[in-house]
Scaffold this motif. Structure first.
Motif, PDB file in Angstrom:
ATOM      1  N   ALA A 248       3.358   8.954   1.468  1.00  0.00           N
ATOM      2  CA  ALA A 248       2.280   9.295   2.662  1.00  0.00           C
ATOM      3  C   ALA A 248       1.023   8.607   2.148  1.00  0.00           C
ATOM      4  CB  ALA A 248       2.007  10.933   2.388  1.00  0.00           C
ATOM      5  N   ALA A 249       0.519   8.620   0.666  1.00  0.00           N
ATOM      6  CA  ALA A 249      -0.731   7.689   0.278  1.00  0.00           C
ATOM      7  C   ALA A 249      -0.630   6.240   0.945  1.00  0.00           C
ATOM      8  CB  ALA A 249      -0.687   7.979  -0.889  1.00  0.00           C
ATOM      9  N   PHE A 250       0.393   5.687   0.855  1.00  0.00           N
ATOM     10  CA  PHE A 250       0.821   4.398   1.150  1.00  0.00           C
ATOM     11  C   PHE A 250       0.634   4.109   2.445  1.00  0.00           C
ATOM     12  CE2 PHE A 250       3.044   0.453   1.966  1.00  0.00           C
ATOM     13  CZ  PHE A 250       2.268  -0.493   1.248  1.00  0.00           C
ATOM     14  N   ALA A 251       1.118   5.184   3.318  1.00  0.00           N
ATOM     15  CA  ALA A 251       1.074   4.952   4.906  1.00  0.00           C
ATOM     16  C   ALA A 251      -0.489   5.099   5.242  1.00  0.00           C
ATOM     17  CB  ALA A 251       1.762   5.886   5.454  1.00  0.00           C
ATOM     18  N   ALA A 252      -1.089   5.960   4.500  1.00  0.00           N
ATOM     19  CA  ALA A 252      -2.688   6.151   4.877  1.00  0.00           C
ATOM     20  C   ALA A 252      -3.460   4.960   4.639  1.00  0.00           C
ATOM     21  CB  ALA A 252      -3.039   7.369   4.258  1.00  0.00           C
ATOM     22  N   LEU A 253      -2.951   4.262   3.429  1.00  0.00           N
ATOM     23  CA  LEU A 253      -3.592   3.231   2.929  1.00  0.00           C
ATOM     24  C   LEU A 253      -3.382   2.030   3.763  1.00  0.00           C
ATOM     25  CD1 LEU A 253      -5.346   2.067   0.798  1.00  0.00           C
ATOM     26  CD2 LEU A 253      -3.220   1.366  -0.662  1.00  0.00           C
ATOM     27  N   ARG A 254      -2.136   1.811   4.425  1.00  0.00           N
ATOM     28  CA  ARG A 254      -1.623   0.780   5.214  1.00  0.00           C
ATOM     29  C   ARG A 254      -2.440   0.981   6.720  1.00  0.00           C
ATOM     30  NH1 ARG A 254       3.569  -1.875   4.880  1.00  0.00           N
ATOM     31  NH2 ARG A 254       2.736  -3.593   3.356  1.00  0.00           N
ATOM     32  N   GLU A 255      -2.634   2.286   7.082  1.00  0.00           N
ATOM     33  CA  GLU A 255      -3.491   2.487   8.377  1.00  0.00           C
ATOM     34  C   GLU A 255      -4.612   1.782   8.079  1.00  0.00           C
ATOM     35  OE1 GLU A 255      -4.424   6.346  11.219  1.00  0.00           O
ATOM     36  OE2 GLU A 255      -3.144   6.709   9.542  1.00  0.00           O
ATOM     37  N   ARG A 256      -5.405   1.965   7.120  1.00  0.00           N
ATOM     38  CA  ARG A 256      -6.586   1.647   6.913  1.00  0.00           C
ATOM     39  C   ARG A 256      -6.675   0.034   6.624  1.00  0.00           C
ATOM     40  NH1 ARG A 256      -8.946   4.495   2.180  1.00  0.00           N
ATOM     41  NH2 ARG A 256     -10.931   3.421   2.852  1.00  0.00           N
ATOM     42  N   PHE A 257      -5.780  -0.276   5.866  1.00  0.00           N
ATOM     43  CA  PHE A 257      -5.941  -1.725   5.556  1.00  0.00           C
ATOM     44  C   PHE A 257      -4.414  -2.039   5.703  1.00  0.00           C
ATOM     45  CE2 PHE A 257      -8.615   0.332   3.034  1.00  0.00           C
ATOM     46  CZ  PHE A 257      -9.851   0.013   2.941  1.00  0.00           C
ATOM     47  N   PRO A 258      -4.174  -2.633   7.004  1.00  0.00           N
ATOM     48  CA  PRO A 258      -2.865  -3.005   7.524  1.00  0.00           C
ATOM     49  C   PRO A 258      -2.355  -4.276   6.813  1.00  0.00           C
ATOM     50  CG  PRO A 258      -4.249  -2.950   9.446  1.00  0.00           C
ATOM     51  CD  PRO A 258      -5.099  -2.737   8.086  1.00  0.00           C
ATOM     52  N   GLN A 259      -3.092  -4.876   6.028  1.00  0.00           N
ATOM     53  CA  GLN A 259      -2.611  -5.966   5.294  1.00  0.00           C
ATOM     54  C   GLN A 259      -2.163  -5.627   3.733  1.00  0.00           C
ATOM     55  OE1 GLN A 259      -1.868  -9.095   6.738  1.00  0.00           O
ATOM     56  NE2 GLN A 259      -2.412  -7.956   8.499  1.00  0.00           N
ATOM     57  N   THR A 260      -2.234  -4.343   3.463  1.00  0.00           N
ATOM     58  CA  THR A 260      -2.119  -3.943   2.155  1.00  0.00           C
ATOM     59  C   THR A 260      -0.701  -4.397   1.378  1.00  0.00           C
ATOM     60  OG1 THR A 260      -3.378  -2.048   2.432  1.00  0.00           O
ATOM     61  CG2 THR A 260      -1.682  -1.903   0.457  1.00  0.00           C
ATOM     62  N   VAL A 261      -0.513  -5.012   0.335  1.00  0.00           N
ATOM     63  CA  VAL A 261       0.602  -5.490  -0.140  1.00  0.00           C
ATOM     64  C   VAL A 261       1.373  -4.434  -0.886  1.00  0.00           C
ATOM     65  CG1 VAL A 261       1.736  -7.470  -1.554  1.00  0.00           C
ATOM     66  CG2 VAL A 261      -0.348  -7.843  -0.310  1.00  0.00           C
ATOM     67  N   GLY A 262       2.629  -3.985  -0.720  1.00  0.00           N
ATOM     68  CA  GLY A 262       3.168  -2.904  -1.378  1.00  0.00           C
ATOM     69  C   GLY A 262       4.489  -3.102  -1.563  1.00  0.00           C
ATOM     70  N   GLN A 265       9.868   1.697  -3.870  1.00  0.00           N
ATOM     71  CA  GLN A 265      10.680   1.854  -4.941  1.00  0.00           C
ATOM     72  C   GLN A 265      11.688   2.834  -4.594  1.00  0.00           C
ATOM     73  OE1 GLN A 265       9.357   0.181  -7.964  1.00  0.00           O
ATOM     74  NE2 GLN A 265       8.293  -0.547  -6.029  1.00  0.00           N
ATOM     75  N   PRO A 266      12.588   2.723  -5.490  1.00  0.00           N
ATOM     76  CA  PRO A 266      14.062   3.429  -5.080  1.00  0.00           C
ATOM     77  C   PRO A 266      13.621   5.176  -4.982  1.00  0.00           C
ATOM     78  CG  PRO A 266      14.440   1.886  -7.024  1.00  0.00           C
ATOM     79  CD  PRO A 266      12.922   1.868  -6.676  1.00  0.00           C
ATOM     80  N   ASP A 267      12.731   5.569  -5.619  1.00  0.00           N
ATOM     81  CA  ASP A 267      12.494   7.071  -5.606  1.00  0.00           C
ATOM     82  C   ASP A 267      11.534   7.273  -4.535  1.00  0.00           C
ATOM     83  OD1 ASP A 267      10.013   5.743  -6.500  1.00  0.00           O
ATOM     84  OD2 ASP A 267       9.740   7.093  -8.095  1.00  0.00           O
ATOM     85  N   GLY A 268      11.394   6.508  -3.577  1.00  0.00           N
ATOM     86  CA  GLY A 268      10.472   6.812  -2.350  1.00  0.00           C
ATOM     87  C   GLY A 268       9.074   6.436  -2.567  1.00  0.00           C
ATOM     88  N   THR A 269       8.525   6.264  -3.672  1.00  0.00           N
ATOM     89  CA  THR A 269       7.140   5.900  -3.857  1.00  0.00           C
ATOM     90  C   THR A 269       7.040   4.472  -3.503  1.00  0.00           C
ATOM     91  OG1 THR A 269       7.600   5.117  -6.101  1.00  0.00           O
ATOM     92  CG2 THR A 269       6.697   7.366  -5.748  1.00  0.00           C
TER      93      THR A 269
END
Length: 338
Positions: A248-262, A265-269
């Motif tokens: 959820a935090a990564f999705a929010a980050l990508r929404e604000r900054f679409p070019q975020t590099v991530g 991970q196998p556990d969903g993070t």
């Protein structure tokens, strides 16, 4: 009995090249030397610091204690089993040289970790990793002295409780002094080429089905192009961990900054690229005094000449504040601050 040196400069014993002095330094080149050193009356009750290559430490002051300079060498190929090939080395072995040696022994599996600075004994403490592989995936056991009992013990992968740049040894600092490491390398070797830099370097060389030595060479080439040589420009490699956030935090980050590099991970993070975050804050190639952010890799802090530990710490805090303010993400340093 090992020789005890007094009032020793540590500048040459840390890859940042930071000035500091230790009250005592003793070189440990065998298990017997370690036992003898621990029994020295002059060292009773003093703080201890074990240094291998000094590639994961920021010295901010003189050390009023004893530095154990780990120099236990030796490499050995052990018996294979149906699933793995086993190799063992002394804690003072240079990591990169050990990786190279495993390939000469027809024991592939560590090639993605080529050219990481430091020693074999330090590798499990940090659970070193690079280009799609972590040490924990190739780990069998360590032999270490438990300073609480004075006995040598064997610690398995499960006991070492590895995490991302984490282990039992970081959670119980100072308790165990590693003297040897055994690694478990796969019989059915498969290349790990998922990282873009690795696959691109191999592709540019026209290599479609790489062997372990070709991956080793590709990783060495990448690291030499992207990262500064500590012998030429003081540094400790990657200074910050890649922050791990939930989906959820990564999705929010990508929404604000679409070019975020991530990286999922196998556990969903998600593991967010710390270098990208720092770069986006404008730090690449910038400096505060004699401490700087490397011009080719924002994840690396460097000693531009004459920096002290406090300068590196001040720069690190400024970078952390920038990333926190812009992205709401906390960066955690990898090196030990002393």
């Amino acid at each position: 009995m090992p020789q005890l040196q007094r009032d020793v400069s540590l500048r040459e014993l840390n890859t940042f090249g930071l000035p500091a002095t230790a009250r005592f330094v003793v070189t440990i080149d065998s298990e017997a030397a370690l036992v003898d050193a621990l029994a020295m009356p002059e060292l009773a009750g003093l703080p201890r610091l074990v240094l291998g290559g000094g590639s994961n430490v920021v010295l901010t002051r003189d050390f009023d204690g004893v530095v154990f300079r780990m120099a236990i060498r030796g490499r050995e190929r052990l018996a294979d089993d149906a699933h793995a090939r086993y190799v063992r080395g002394g804690a003072g072995e240079v990591w990169h040289e050990f990786v190279d040696w495993t390939l000469t022994q027809d024991c592939p599996g560590l090639e993605n970790l080529a050219l990481i600075p430091g020693t074999l004994g330090a590798a499990p403490i940090q659970n070193i990793g690079a280009y799609g592989l972590e040490l924990a995936e190739r780990f069998a056991e360590v032999r270490a002295l438990d300073t609480t009992t004075g006995l040598f013990v064997t610690l398995t992968r499960e006991v070492c409780a590895f995490g991302y740049r984490d282990s039992l040894f970081k959670r119980e600092p100072g308790r165990y002094i590693i003297v040897g490491v055994t690694l478990r390398l796969p019989q059915s070797w498969q290349p790990v080429t998922g990282y873009a830099d690795v696959s691109r370097t191999l592709s540019e060389a026209g290599i479609e089905r790489p062997d372990a030595r070709q991956i080793f060479d590709a990783v060495v080439d990448i690291r030499r192009r992207k990262l500064p040589d500590p012998l030429e420009l003081g540094n400790a490699g990657s200074f910050f961990k890649n922050p791990v956030v939930d989906a959820a935090a990564f999705a929010a980050l990508r929404e604000r900054f679409p070019q975020t590099v991530g990286y999922a991970q196998p556990d969903g993070t998600w593991k967010v690229a710390a270098g990208w975050l720092i770069d986006q804050c404008g730090w690449r190639g910038k400096s505060l005094g004699q401490a700087g952010v490397h011009e080719r890799q924002a994840l690396v802090l460097v000693n531009l000449g004459g920096a002290r530990g406090a300068d590196i710490v001040a720069l690190a805090r400024a970078v952390q504040a920038s990333v926190q303010e812009r992205f709401g993400v906390a960066l955690e340093p990898e090196p030990l601050m002393l």
